[in-house]
Design a protein around this motif. Structure first.
Motif, PDB file in Angstrom:
ATOM      1  N   TYR A  93       0.844  -1.193   0.000  1.00 49.03           N
ATOM      2  CA  TYR A  93       0.000   0.000   0.000  1.00 49.03           C
ATOM      3  C   TYR A  93       0.879   1.243   0.000  1.00 49.03           C
ATOM      4  CZ  TYR A  93      -4.169  -2.787   0.736  1.00 49.03           C
ATOM      5  OH  TYR A  93      -5.217  -3.670   0.566  1.00 49.03           O
ATOM      6  N   TYR A  94       0.575   2.144  -0.925  1.00 50.28           N
ATOM      7  CA  TYR A  94       1.369   3.352  -1.108  1.00 50.28           C
ATOM      8  C   TYR A  94       0.535   4.590  -0.790  1.00 50.28           C
ATOM      9  CZ  TYR A  94       4.593   0.392  -3.741  1.00 50.28           C
ATOM     10  OH  TYR A  94       5.461  -0.591  -4.129  1.00 50.28           O
ATOM     11  N   CYS A  95       1.138   5.497  -0.064  1.00 49.37           N
ATOM     12  CA  CYS A  95       0.545   6.808   0.163  1.00 49.37           C
ATOM     13  C   CYS A  95       0.884   7.710  -1.017  1.00 49.37           C
ATOM     14  CB  CYS A  95       1.088   7.386   1.463  1.00 49.37           C
ATOM     15  SG  CYS A  95       0.412   8.992   1.917  1.00 49.37           S
ATOM     16  N   ASN A  96      -0.068   8.517  -1.413  1.00 44.25           N
ATOM     17  CA  ASN A  96       0.100   9.419  -2.561  1.00 44.25           C
ATOM     18  C   ASN A  96      -0.381  10.806  -2.182  1.00 44.25           C
ATOM     19  OD1 ASN A  96      -1.824  10.627  -4.899  1.00 44.25           O
ATOM     20  ND2 ASN A  96       0.064   9.842  -5.797  1.00 44.25           N
ATOM     21  N   ALA A  97       0.347  11.806  -2.648  1.00 42.20           N
ATOM     22  CA  ALA A  97      -0.080  13.196  -2.479  1.00 42.20           C
ATOM     23  C   ALA A  97       0.064  13.904  -3.822  1.00 42.20           C
ATOM     24  CB  ALA A  97       0.762  13.897  -1.412  1.00 42.20           C
ATOM     25  N   ARG A  98      -0.866  14.765  -4.104  1.00 43.24           N
ATOM     26  CA  ARG A  98      -0.912  15.385  -5.429  1.00 43.24           C
ATOM     27  C   ARG A  98      -1.097  16.887  -5.313  1.00 43.24           C
ATOM     28  NH1 ARG A  98      -5.601  12.660  -8.210  1.00 43.24           N
ATOM     29  NH2 ARG A  98      -4.330  10.901  -7.483  1.00 43.24           N
ATOM     30  N   ALA A 100      -0.743  20.617  -8.053  1.00 44.95           N
ATOM     31  CA  ALA A 100      -1.075  20.978  -9.429  1.00 44.95           C
ATOM     32  C   ALA A 100      -0.012  20.533 -10.422  1.00 44.95           C
ATOM     33  CB  ALA A 100      -1.280  22.482  -9.524  1.00 44.95           C
ATOM     34  N   ILE A 101       1.169  20.163  -9.893  1.00 42.93           N
ATOM     35  CA  ILE A 101       2.290  19.879 -10.780  1.00 42.93           C
ATOM     36  C   ILE A 101       2.561  18.389 -10.907  1.00 42.93           C
ATOM     37  CG2 ILE A 101       4.766  20.242 -11.134  1.00 42.93           C
ATOM     38  CD1 ILE A 101       4.421  22.905  -9.639  1.00 42.93           C
ATOM     39  N   ARG A 102       2.527  17.679  -9.794  1.00 42.56           N
ATOM     40  CA  ARG A 102       2.947  16.284  -9.840  1.00 42.56           C
ATOM     41  C   ARG A 102       2.383  15.485  -8.685  1.00 42.56           C
ATOM     42  NH1 ARG A 102       9.005  15.203  -7.880  1.00 42.56           N
ATOM     43  NH2 ARG A 102       7.935  13.274  -7.311  1.00 42.56           N
ATOM     44  N   ASP A 103       2.655  14.162  -8.783  1.00 43.60           N
ATOM     45  CA  ASP A 103       2.328  13.221  -7.710  1.00 43.60           C
ATOM     46  C   ASP A 103       3.592  12.902  -6.911  1.00 43.60           C
ATOM     47  OD1 ASP A 103       0.169  12.521  -9.896  1.00 43.60           O
ATOM     48  OD2 ASP A 103      -0.514  11.637  -8.009  1.00 43.60           O
ATOM     49  N   TYR A 104       3.382  12.647  -5.626  1.00 46.27           N
ATOM     50  CA  TYR A 104       4.446  12.189  -4.748  1.00 46.27           C
ATOM     51  C   TYR A 104       4.021  10.846  -4.165  1.00 46.27           C
ATOM     52  CZ  TYR A 104       6.059  17.005  -5.017  1.00 46.27           C
ATOM     53  OH  TYR A 104       6.502  18.226  -5.474  1.00 46.27           O
ATOM     54  N   TRP A 105       5.030   9.996  -3.900  1.00 47.78           N
ATOM     55  CA  TRP A 105       4.732   8.649  -3.418  1.00 47.78           C
ATOM     56  C   TRP A 105       5.590   8.306  -2.208  1.00 47.78           C
ATOM     57  CZ3 TRP A 105       0.791   6.008  -5.600  1.00 47.78           C
ATOM     58  CH2 TRP A 105       0.349   6.413  -6.859  1.00 47.78           C
ATOM     59  N   GLY A 106       4.989   7.568  -1.293  1.00 52.15           N
ATOM     60  CA  GLY A 106       5.764   6.965  -0.229  1.00 52.15           C
ATOM     61  C   GLY A 106       6.409   5.685  -0.719  1.00 52.15           C
ATOM     62  N   LYS A 107       7.186   5.041   0.166  1.00 52.74           N
ATOM     63  CA  LYS A 107       7.894   3.818  -0.218  1.00 52.74           C
ATOM     64  C   LYS A 107       7.009   2.583  -0.123  1.00 52.74           C
ATOM     65  CE  LYS A 107      12.483   5.549   0.903  1.00 52.74           C
ATOM     66  NZ  LYS A 107      13.721   5.343   1.690  1.00 52.74           N
ATOM     67  N   GLY A 108       5.888   2.710   0.545  1.00 53.94           N
ATOM     68  CA  GLY A 108       4.952   1.592   0.630  1.00 53.94           C
ATOM     69  C   GLY A 108       5.059   0.827   1.924  1.00 53.94           C
ATOM     70  N   THR A 109       3.950   0.199   2.287  1.00 54.29           N
ATOM     71  CA  THR A 109       3.915  -0.675   3.461  1.00 54.29           C
ATOM     72  C   THR A 109       3.133  -1.933   3.080  1.00 54.29           C
ATOM     73  OG1 THR A 109       3.349  -0.797   5.822  1.00 54.29           O
ATOM     74  CG2 THR A 109       1.821   0.433   4.418  1.00 54.29           C
ATOM     75  N   LEU A 110       3.675  -3.079   3.468  1.00 54.06           N
ATOM     76  CA  LEU A 110       3.097  -4.351   3.056  1.00 54.06           C
ATOM     77  C   LEU A 110       1.950  -4.757   3.980  1.00 54.06           C
ATOM     78  CD1 LEU A 110       3.158  -6.912   1.290  1.00 54.06           C
ATOM     79  CD2 LEU A 110       4.874  -7.831   2.883  1.00 54.06           C
ATOM     80  N   VAL A 111       0.839  -5.122   3.363  1.00 54.13           N
ATOM     81  CA  VAL A 111      -0.305  -5.681   4.083  1.00 54.13           C
ATOM     82  C   VAL A 111      -0.518  -7.101   3.583  1.00 54.13           C
ATOM     83  CG1 VAL A 111      -2.793  -5.553   4.428  1.00 54.13           C
ATOM     84  CG2 VAL A 111      -1.419  -3.462   4.462  1.00 54.13           C
ATOM     85  N   THR A 112      -0.500  -8.048   4.502  1.00 54.56           N
ATOM     86  CA  THR A 112      -0.706  -9.446   4.149  1.00 54.56           C
ATOM     87  C   THR A 112      -1.905  -9.976   4.929  1.00 54.56           C
ATOM     88  OG1 THR A 112       1.665  -9.756   3.811  1.00 54.56           O
ATOM     89  CG2 THR A 112       0.322 -11.737   4.037  1.00 54.56           C
ATOM     90  N   VAL A 113      -2.876 -10.515   4.202  1.00 51.65           N
ATOM     91  CA  VAL A 113      -4.087 -11.046   4.825  1.00 51.65           C
ATOM     92  C   VAL A 113      -4.105 -12.555   4.607  1.00 51.65           C
ATOM     93  CG1 VAL A 113      -6.589 -10.912   4.984  1.00 51.65           C
ATOM     94  CG2 VAL A 113      -5.273  -8.891   4.304  1.00 51.65           C
ATOM     95  N   SER A 114      -4.056 -13.294   5.688  1.00 51.93           N
ATOM     96  CA  SER A 114      -4.042 -14.755   5.586  1.00 51.93           C
ATOM     97  C   SER A 114      -5.468 -15.308   5.623  1.00 51.93           C
ATOM     98  CB  SER A 114      -3.222 -15.350   6.727  1.00 51.93           C
ATOM     99  OG  SER A 114      -3.811 -15.038   7.974  1.00 51.93           O
ATOM    100  N   SER A 115      -5.652 -16.411   4.944  1.00 47.26           N
ATOM    101  CA  SER A 115      -6.994 -17.024   4.887  1.00 47.26           C
ATOM    102  C   SER A 115      -7.200 -18.021   6.017  1.00 47.26           C
ATOM    103  CB  SER A 115      -7.184 -17.707   3.542  1.00 47.26           C
ATOM    104  OG  SER A 115      -6.186 -18.669   3.345  1.00 47.26           O
TER     105      SER A 115
END
Length: 115
Positions: A93-98, A100-115
């Motif tokens: 999962y990545y955080c995004n901020a926008r 008027a010029i561009r998008d910015y992104w975080g490095k991400g965090t892993l979400v794992t859902v087991s069955s």
């Protein structure tokens, strides 16, 4: 530049809940939309939820009714409350901020859902 740092990912059983947080810093003036995206290896990054500066929200069809996005403008934070998690929600999962010029992104965090 805008820096985004995510936290809150982890392993959870199906039906459980997780809360993701993202803190924005740097030149945050003009950031209009903050959002969460997710990506599974081999697939395109997809929109999970987004929120504008006025609090209007939009959700991807697969998470409607289960996930809630919120934003604290004073603290430059955006959160994603995820309930009723399913194995198919497993992704980075990545955080995004926008502005008027561009998008910015975080490095991400892993979400794992087991069955």
């Amino acid at each position: 530049q805008v820096q985004l740092v995510e936290s809150g990912g982890g392993l959870v059983q199906a039906g459980g809940s997780l809360r993701l947080s993202c803190v924005a810093s740097g030149n945050i003036f003009g950031i209009s939309i903050m959002a969460w995206y997710r990506q599974v290896p081999g697939n395109q990054r997809e929109l999970v939820a987004q929120i504008n500066s006025a609090g209007r929200t939009d959700y991807g069809d697969t998470v409607k009714g289960r996930f809630t996005i919120s934003r604290d403008n004073a603290r430059n934070r955006v959160a994603l409350q995820m309930n009723g998690l399913k194995p198919e929600d497993t992704a980075v999962y990545y955080c995004n901020a926008r502005n008027a010029i561009r998008d910015y992104w975080g490095k991400g965090t892993l979400v794992t859902v087991s069955s």
